[in-house]
Design a protein around this motif. Structure first.
Motif, short mmCIF file in Angstrom:
data_model
loop_
_atom_site.label_atom_id
_atom_site.label_comp_id
_atom_site.label_asym_id
_atom_site.label_seq_id
_atom_site.Cartn_x
_atom_site.Cartn_y
_atom_site.Cartn_z
N CYS A 1 0.84 -1.19 0.00
CA CYS A 1 0.00 0.00 0.00
C CYS A 1 0.88 1.24 0.00
O CYS A 1 2.02 1.23 0.48
CB CYS A 1 -0.90 -0.02 1.23
N VAL A 2 0.35 2.33 -0.51
CA VAL A 2 1.09 3.59 -0.51
C VAL A 2 1.43 4.02 0.92
O VAL A 2 2.44 4.69 1.15
CB VAL A 2 0.28 4.69 -1.23
N PHE A 3 0.60 3.63 1.90
CA PHE A 3 0.88 3.98 3.28
C PHE A 3 2.15 3.28 3.79
O PHE A 3 2.80 3.76 4.71
CB PHE A 3 -0.29 3.61 4.18
N ASP A 4 2.46 2.11 3.19
CA ASP A 4 3.65 1.37 3.59
C ASP A 4 4.86 1.68 2.72
O ASP A 4 6.01 1.56 3.17
CB ASP A 4 3.36 -0.14 3.54
N ASP A 5 4.60 2.03 1.45
CA ASP A 5 5.70 2.31 0.52
C ASP A 5 5.22 3.30 -0.54
O ASP A 5 4.50 2.91 -1.46
CB ASP A 5 6.18 1.01 -0.14
N PRO A 6 5.60 4.57 -0.43
CA PRO A 6 5.17 5.56 -1.42
C PRO A 6 5.66 5.26 -2.83
O PRO A 6 5.11 5.81 -3.80
CB PRO A 6 5.78 6.87 -0.89
N ASP A 7 6.65 4.38 -2.97
CA ASP A 7 7.17 4.01 -4.28
C ASP A 7 6.62 2.68 -4.78
O ASP A 7 7.11 2.13 -5.76
CB ASP A 7 8.71 3.94 -4.24
N SER A 8 5.61 2.17 -4.13
CA SER A 8 4.99 0.90 -4.54
C SER A 8 4.46 1.01 -5.97
O SER A 8 3.99 2.08 -6.39
CB SER A 8 3.83 0.56 -3.61
N PRO A 9 4.51 -0.08 -6.75
CA PRO A 9 3.91 -0.05 -8.09
C PRO A 9 2.42 0.29 -8.08
O PRO A 9 1.89 0.72 -9.09
CB PRO A 9 4.14 -1.49 -8.60
N SER A 10 1.75 0.10 -6.93
CA SER A 10 0.34 0.44 -6.83
C SER A 10 0.11 1.87 -6.36
O SER A 10 -1.03 2.34 -6.33
CB SER A 10 -0.37 -0.52 -5.86
N ALA A 11 1.19 2.57 -6.00
CA ALA A 11 1.07 3.96 -5.56
C ALA A 11 0.96 4.88 -6.77
O ALA A 11 1.49 4.60 -7.84
CB ALA A 11 2.26 4.36 -4.70
N ILE A 12 0.27 5.99 -6.58
CA ILE A 12 0.11 7.00 -7.63
C ILE A 12 0.63 8.33 -7.10
O ILE A 12 0.06 8.89 -6.16
CB ILE A 12 -1.36 7.14 -8.05
N ALA A 13 1.72 8.78 -7.69
CA ALA A 13 2.32 10.07 -7.30
C ALA A 13 2.66 10.11 -5.82
O ALA A 13 2.63 11.18 -5.20
CB ALA A 13 1.40 11.23 -7.68
N GLY A 14 2.96 8.96 -5.24
CA GLY A 14 3.38 8.91 -3.85
C GLY A 14 2.31 9.20 -2.84
O GLY A 14 2.57 9.27 -1.63
#
Length: 246
Positions: free
Chosen positions: A81-94
């Protein structure tokens, strides 16, 4: 084979190798059975969805979780999740997110996929839960209360142990109330089956069941269109008189 989560069958995803097709037979001893039935979606909050969500536990992705999503979406089961990793492939613009998280229900071992939809800046931040309906009550257990949860759009049951579960549902034959149609008709047939078995039989096949006219009239009437809990005694009275006493 008998499937034990995180023990007998571990699945890993390698985007360089593509997908394998497989058939999985799962039998959870003394619990819900082996086949997968109708899919349930929970998006709107209610006191019952909060109770069910509160008992879920985290787990790694399994083939059963993959059955809840499309092939295109399946890789996201491994993305944080973006909450765990802002650079996740599922994150959008961090800040935005389109991740999928895997959990399971410890009472039934049913897989659960939690979908996160968060827009950049977070003006929309929603969670949707996907799982499978059971096929029956565990052997020896009895339905004590039938629950119409109009806030979440879900039918539940509470068994004689006080546990909350989805009302077993057949694929393509969901339940509803408050209008003349197939959903209220199926719900009336399920109530007929429950009353006839004194709460022991909640299997979703009602093809041989004819609901009493009082039940059909009540489930298709606006009077049924609200959140409520009905005990077995109230269901019996409803079948006999067409009214559900408080």
């Amino acid at each position: 084979m008998t499937y034990q989560p995180e023990r007998e069958l571990n699945l890993t995803y390698d985007p360089q190798r593509g997908w394998f097709h497989f058939v999985l037979y799962s039998e959870t001893p003394t619990l819900w059975g082996s086949a997968l039935n109708a899919t349930q979606q929970l998006r709107k909050p209610s006191q019952y969805t909060e109770e069910w969500i509160g008992r879920l536990q985290d787990t790694g992705p399994t083939p059963l979780h993959m059955a809840l999503v499309s092939n295109d979406d399946a890789p996201r089961l491994w993305h944080p999740c973006v909450f765990d990793d802002p650079d996740s492939p599922s994150a959008i613009a961090g800040d935005g997110c389109l991740c999928l998280t895997t959990l399971y229900d410890p009472l039934t071992w049913m897989p659960v996929v939690k979908q996160h939809y968060r827009t950049v800046s977070g003006n929309i931040d929603e969670w949707t839960y996907w799982t499978f309906s059971p096929l029956s009550l565990p052997e020896g257990q009895v339905l004590e209360r039938l629950i119409i949860d109009q806030d979440a759009g879900v039918m539940w049951l509470r068994n004689d142990r006080g546990e909350l579960h989805f009302l077993p549902e057949k694929t393509g034959a969901g339940y509803s109330v408050g209008y003349g149609g197939g959903g209220p008709g199926k719900f009336a047939e399920m109530i007929e089956k429950i009353v006839a078995s004194d709460g022991h039989d909640v299997t979703p096949d009602t093809s041989q069941v004819t609901a009493n006219r009082h039940l059909n009239d009540w489930t298709s009437s606006p009077v049924s269109d609200r959140t409520r809990e009905l005990s077995l005694a109230q269901l019996r009275t409803l079948r006999t008189t067409g009214t559900a006493p408080a």
